[in-house]
Write a protein that holds these residues in place. Structure first.
Motif, PDB file in Angstrom:
ATOM      1  N   ASP A 137       7.672 -52.980  -7.540  1.00  0.00           N
ATOM      2  CA  ASP A 137       6.047 -53.496  -7.833  1.00  0.00           C
ATOM      3  C   ASP A 137       6.286 -54.422  -6.931  1.00  0.00           C
ATOM      4  O   ASP A 137       4.921 -54.548  -5.843  1.00  0.00           O
ATOM      5  CB  ASP A 137       5.483 -52.936  -8.882  1.00  0.00           C
ATOM      6  N   ARG A 141       3.488 -56.213  -3.100  1.00  0.00           N
ATOM      7  CA  ARG A 141       2.475 -57.222  -3.029  1.00  0.00           C
ATOM      8  C   ARG A 141       3.212 -57.930  -1.821  1.00  0.00           C
ATOM      9  O   ARG A 141       3.499 -58.032  -0.925  1.00  0.00           O
ATOM     10  CB  ARG A 141       2.442 -58.201  -4.127  1.00  0.00           C
ATOM     11  N   ALA A 170       3.947 -63.805  -3.173  1.00  0.00           N
ATOM     12  CA  ALA A 170       4.063 -62.623  -3.843  1.00  0.00           C
ATOM     13  C   ALA A 170       4.736 -62.065  -5.438  1.00  0.00           C
ATOM     14  O   ALA A 170       4.379 -61.343  -6.674  1.00  0.00           O
ATOM     15  CB  ALA A 170       4.440 -61.358  -3.433  1.00  0.00           C
TER      16      ALA A 170
END
Length: 292
Positions: A137, A141, A170
């Motif tokens: 994940d 970003r 991020a």
């Protein structure tokens, strides 16, 4: 990362630092079990004075930290304590709507929860610890990633999170075994950034560096002994900056896993910066417009 100051020729690169080995890949998705917290809340000035928070939760305090947590849909909110004055100010700053009903208390009650030396501004919020996001994940970003090699001071990590939020990073990645728990002191130092920039805990920093490389990231260890960090040279690459802890600098194994080592160009008489200051300067350098 406090590297000992010493005389240095102008323009010599400088960076961040630390020493000793790590152990296994990124933590799995989901909330980590939190250890029982004793009166010490592991937050420096709070030590020996703060109340015990229930397992899996922590007390956040201070206007910015609490506002960020109240605005974060990923936070599970348990209890909001405010003085009368602080409640009025908080409601005004949040447009009159709070996601949880505040309980009016006196300042002494909040002092007992946070510790007498905590600058709580009349606000304390009991909330669940944030979930640790998966590495997959994080790489989705935008922005650089920061990895901290055994940085243990919660206020340094909080300050780094604040800089990370300011420069669009991020995530901030720490080694689980050698990083402090989420505490009020860390959140206060982050000034709300703890609920903006993911703080990712991993088991083994070197393997995490390799995992980031496999996702196309270029890893730069911030330390003396390499070239000078030049943000313009990374314009076409996604970068992960690796910073070491106070004193010893990047550990040997961490250093060896980085794609390159670079330092900050410093023209004054100090050899080094505190790790949080070094992170801020490095992030600014990475975001500096070409030719500036």
């Amino acid at each position: 990362m406090n590297m000992r100051p010493s005389r240095r020729r102008p323009g010599r690169p400088v960076g961040s630092a630390d020493s000793s080995p790590t152990t296994a890949a990124p933590s799995p998705r989901g909330r980590r079990p939190a250890p029982d917290r004793g009166p010490s809340d592991r937050g420096g000035a709070e030590r020996g004075r703060a109340e015990v928070a229930p397992r899996g939760t922590c007390w956040l305090y201070g206007t910015h930290a609490v506002m960020a947590a109240l605005s974060n849909p990923r936070r599970r909110l348990r209890q909001l304590l405010t003085t009368a004055e602080a409640q009025a100010a908080l409601e005004e700053r949040m447009g009159g709507r709070l996601p949880i009903q505040p309980q009016r208390v006196d300042r002494a009650r909040i002092d007992a929860i946070c510790g007498r030396d905590a600058v709580h501004q009349g606000i304390a919020l009991l909330a669940d610890l944030l979930e640790t996001p998966a590495l997959e994940d994080i790489v989705e970003r935008p922005g650089p990633v920061l990895l901290l090699d055994q940085v243990t001071d919660p206020r340094n990590i909080g300050a780094i999170l604040r800089s990370a939020a300011a420069f669009g990073a991020a995530a901030v990645i720490v080694q689980d075994r050698n990083a402090p728990e989420e505490t009020g002191a860390l959140a206060k130092a982050a000034s709300g950034a703890l609920d903006v920039v993911p703080l990712v805990r991993v088991v083994n920093l070197s393997r995490t560096i390799d995992a980031l490389k496999s996702h196309g990231m270029w890893t730069v260890g911030l330390d003396a002994g390499g070239g000078i960090l030049d943000g313009a040279s990374f314009r076409q690459r996604r970068v992960a900056l690796v910073l070491g802890a106070e004193g010893a600098g990047l550990r040997r194994l961490t250093r060896e896993h980085c794609d390159e080592i670079a330092g900050l160009a410093m023209t004054g008489d100090m050899e080094s910066l505190n790790v949080s200051n070094a992170a801020a300067v490095a992030l600014y350098e990475m975001s500096r417009p070409r030719g500036a």
